[in-house]
Design an enzyme around this catalytic site. Structure first.
Site, PDB file in Angstrom:
ATOM      1  N   CYS A 130       5.353   5.090  19.267  1.00 37.29           N
ATOM      2  CA  CYS A 130       6.417   5.269  20.239  1.00 37.29           C
ATOM      3  C   CYS A 130       7.563   5.999  19.548  1.00 37.29           C
ATOM      4  O   CYS A 130       8.352   5.419  18.826  1.00 37.29           O
ATOM      5  CB  CYS A 130       6.890   3.923  20.767  1.00 37.29           C
ATOM      6  N   GLY A 175       0.816  -1.209   0.000  1.00 35.85           N
ATOM      7  CA  GLY A 175       0.000   0.000   0.000  1.00 35.85           C
ATOM      8  C   GLY A 175       0.848   1.257   0.000  1.00 35.85           C
ATOM      9  O   GLY A 175       0.520   2.243  -0.676  1.00 35.85           O
ATOM     10  N   THR A 176       1.930   1.223   0.736  1.00 39.17           N
ATOM     11  CA  THR A 176       2.808   2.390   0.817  1.00 39.17           C
ATOM     12  C   THR A 176       3.357   2.736  -0.563  1.00 39.17           C
ATOM     13  O   THR A 176       3.380   3.903  -0.956  1.00 39.17           O
ATOM     14  CB  THR A 176       3.961   2.103   1.795  1.00 39.17           C
ATOM     15  N   THR A 220      10.917  -7.333 -11.746  1.00 41.49           N
ATOM     16  CA  THR A 220      10.369  -8.655 -12.050  1.00 41.49           C
ATOM     17  C   THR A 220       9.118  -8.908 -11.212  1.00 41.49           C
ATOM     18  O   THR A 220       9.121  -8.658 -10.005  1.00 41.49           O
ATOM     19  CB  THR A 220      11.422  -9.748 -11.790  1.00 41.49           C
ATOM     20  N   SER A 269      -3.848  -2.938  -0.752  1.00 43.00           N
ATOM     21  CA  SER A 269      -2.724  -3.729  -0.242  1.00 43.00           C
ATOM     22  C   SER A 269      -3.172  -5.147   0.070  1.00 43.00           C
ATOM     23  O   SER A 269      -4.235  -5.354   0.665  1.00 43.00           O
ATOM     24  CB  SER A 269      -2.175  -3.067   1.021  1.00 43.00           C
TER      25      SER A 269
HETATM   26  C1  LIG Z   1      -1.888  -0.536   6.078  1.00 43.98           C
HETATM   27  C2  LIG Z   1      -2.221   0.742   5.402  1.00 43.98           C
HETATM   28  C3  LIG Z   1      -1.363   1.310   4.441  1.00 43.98           C
HETATM   29  C4  LIG Z   1      -0.015   0.731   4.123  1.00 43.98           C
HETATM   30  O1  LIG Z   1      -0.086  -0.473   3.462  1.00 43.98           O
HETATM   31  P1  LIG Z   1       1.220  -1.422   3.438  1.00 43.98           P
HETATM   32  O2  LIG Z   1       0.863  -2.515   2.502  1.00 43.98           O
HETATM   33  O3  LIG Z   1       1.418  -1.909   4.845  1.00 43.98           O
HETATM   34  O4  LIG Z   1       2.357  -0.577   2.969  1.00 43.98           O
HETATM   35  C5  LIG Z   1      -1.764   2.469   3.820  1.00 43.98           C
HETATM   36  N1  LIG Z   1      -2.936   3.053   4.104  1.00 43.98           N
HETATM   37  C6  LIG Z   1      -3.796   2.543   4.999  1.00 43.98           C
HETATM   38  C7  LIG Z   1      -5.100   3.214   5.242  1.00 43.98           C
HETATM   39  C8  LIG Z   1      -3.460   1.367   5.684  1.00 43.98           C
HETATM   40  O5  LIG Z   1      -4.309   0.879   6.595  1.00 43.98           O
END
Ligand SMILES: *Cc1c(COP(=O)(O)O)cnc(C)c1O
Length: 402
Positions: free
Chosen positions: A324, A71-72, A236, A198
């Protein structure tokens, strides 16, 4: 001890069916899909059918799906692409409650000559569309807003936002990592230009995700290299991950309706029982516009981390939004943006369910929580009222600084 896993907004268990379909691609079919030989080339077909499965879940065309690593990456790729495609525009609109994948990138872009508007939320975590309208200009390149918040589950009115964004000709990106599989999506009738998802939030493994890019939206790749993903994402292909994601998408579609109904029922059962049996606690976030699997509850006069440690002794996994940083616990930026009072800010816990959550698990949490909260409150050196708790917090902060 068996684990009661109620932290599904952080990550999810890989569905056993997903493991089954991906395994041969870790063992037998390890070829490179770009190879000329049949051994590698045969992966292309499996990847194509994964793309179809994911496109079906999103109501998109297969050509609009680009596989990413997470997702990032999807958030970063979408935001950078939108800016590169419109170099003359230097303004971004987002919200104060985004995931760090969006928020920290926007903060960095501010140091590189972009101006960023961080839309505020109210006490219930909702946006004010008038603030959005007042912020949009012809210089706005991009509006990036999450579909549903990972901490509170609050759902934003995405199409109402998108309609306003389109009036100004800006690109509309949506971080839908928490929405996919929990809310029915249809890109064909949507105003969304780019959407991030993600795998590990929908019972696929970590290390795979996807970005939806509407046909016709100008896109510049984030990773530069080979021609994979039609030149939109070099590297890849993660074939086992892609095949897993396809299966996970198929299962989400299959389960969506019945699972969300079940989860909502269990979530409400948990929430209502805790509110009824524990004094001085309240739900954070708009209770109507919320994901069916999420509840975030503030327990006054105690620390969320202390609750988590106590739950941990029962094998119960939940989470607090705190980060933290340098040894001190910073309350969640999401709850802080909602303007919650300090007494609730520090004692908030998120429970997030999934289709595997059972009634017995929920009842186990209902059984232990009142005792945990009562014990922690009894241990507290401060009287359990707002004034003396705040006084104690100030002393603790001064102590930590000195
Ligand atoms: C978990 C999350 C991400 C990041 O996804 P990853 O696959 O962990 O990089 C981005 N946005 C939201 C809202 C998330 O909950």
């Amino acid at each position: 001890m068996s684990v009661i896993y109620l932290d599904n907004n952080a990550t999810t268990k890989v569905d056993p069916e997903v493991v089954q379909v991906m395994l041969p691609y870790l063992t037998e079919y390890y070829g490179n899909p770009s190879s000329m030989h049949t051994f590698g080339g045969q992966l292309g077909k499996a990847i194509r059918s994964s793309r179809e499965q994911l496109a079906a879940l999103l109501g998109a065309d297969e050509s609009e799906i680009v596989f990413t690593s997470c997702g990032t990456e999807g958030d970063n790729a979408a935001i950078r692409a939108a800016l590169l495609a419109q170099p003359e525009k230097r303004h971004i609109i987002t919200t104060q409650v985004e995931h760090p994948a969006v928020l920290n990138l926007c903060k960095q872009l501010e140091t590189q000559g972009y101006s960023v508007t961080y839309l505020s939320v109210n006490r219930q975590g909702m946006l004010d569309l008038a603030e959005l309208e007042a912020s949009l200009t012809g210089n706005t390149a991009l509006v990036t807003v999450m579909y549903a918040n990972n901490e509170t589950g609050v759902i934003f009115p995405i199409e109402e936002i998108g309609m306003r964004v389109k009036e100004y000709g800006a690109i509309f990106h949506v971080d839908a990592v928490q929405a996919v599989g929990k809310i029915p999506l249809n890109m064909k009738t949507s105003t969304i230009d780019m959407l991030t998802m993600s795998g590990h939030k929908i019972h696929a493994p970590k290390g795979i995700g996807a970005l939806y890019i509407r046909r016709g939206v100008r896109f510049r790749p984030f990773l530069i290299g080979g021609h994979q993903e039609r030149g939109r994402r070099a590297g890849t292909e993660n074939a086992p991950g892609i095949i897993a994601l396809g299966k996970a998408a198929e299962l989400e579609m299959l389960h969506l309706e019945e699972a969300t109904k079940r989860e909502r029922k269990l979530r409400d059962r948990l929430e209502n029982a805790l509110l009824a049996s524990i004094p001085d606690c309240e739900v954070n976030g708009n209770p109507m516009h919320r994901l069916p699997n999420t509840t975030n509850i503030g327990f006054k006069y105690i620390e969320g981390e202390a609750i988590l440690l106590s739950l941990n002794q029962y094998g119960i996994c939940a989470s607090s939004g705190s980060a933290c940083t340098s040894g001190s616990l910073e309350p969640s930026h999401v709850l802080r943006s909602m303007g919650l009072p300090y007494t609730i800010l520090h004692g908030s816990i998120r429970f997030s369910l999934c289709r595997y959550t059972t009634e017995a698990e929920i009842d186990a949490v209902i059984a232990v929580m009142p005792g945990i909260v009562e014990r922690l409150r009894a241990l507290s050196p401060f009287k359990n009222d707002d004034a003396s708790w705040l006084q104690g917090q100030e002393k603790a902060v001064i102590g930590a600084r000195g």
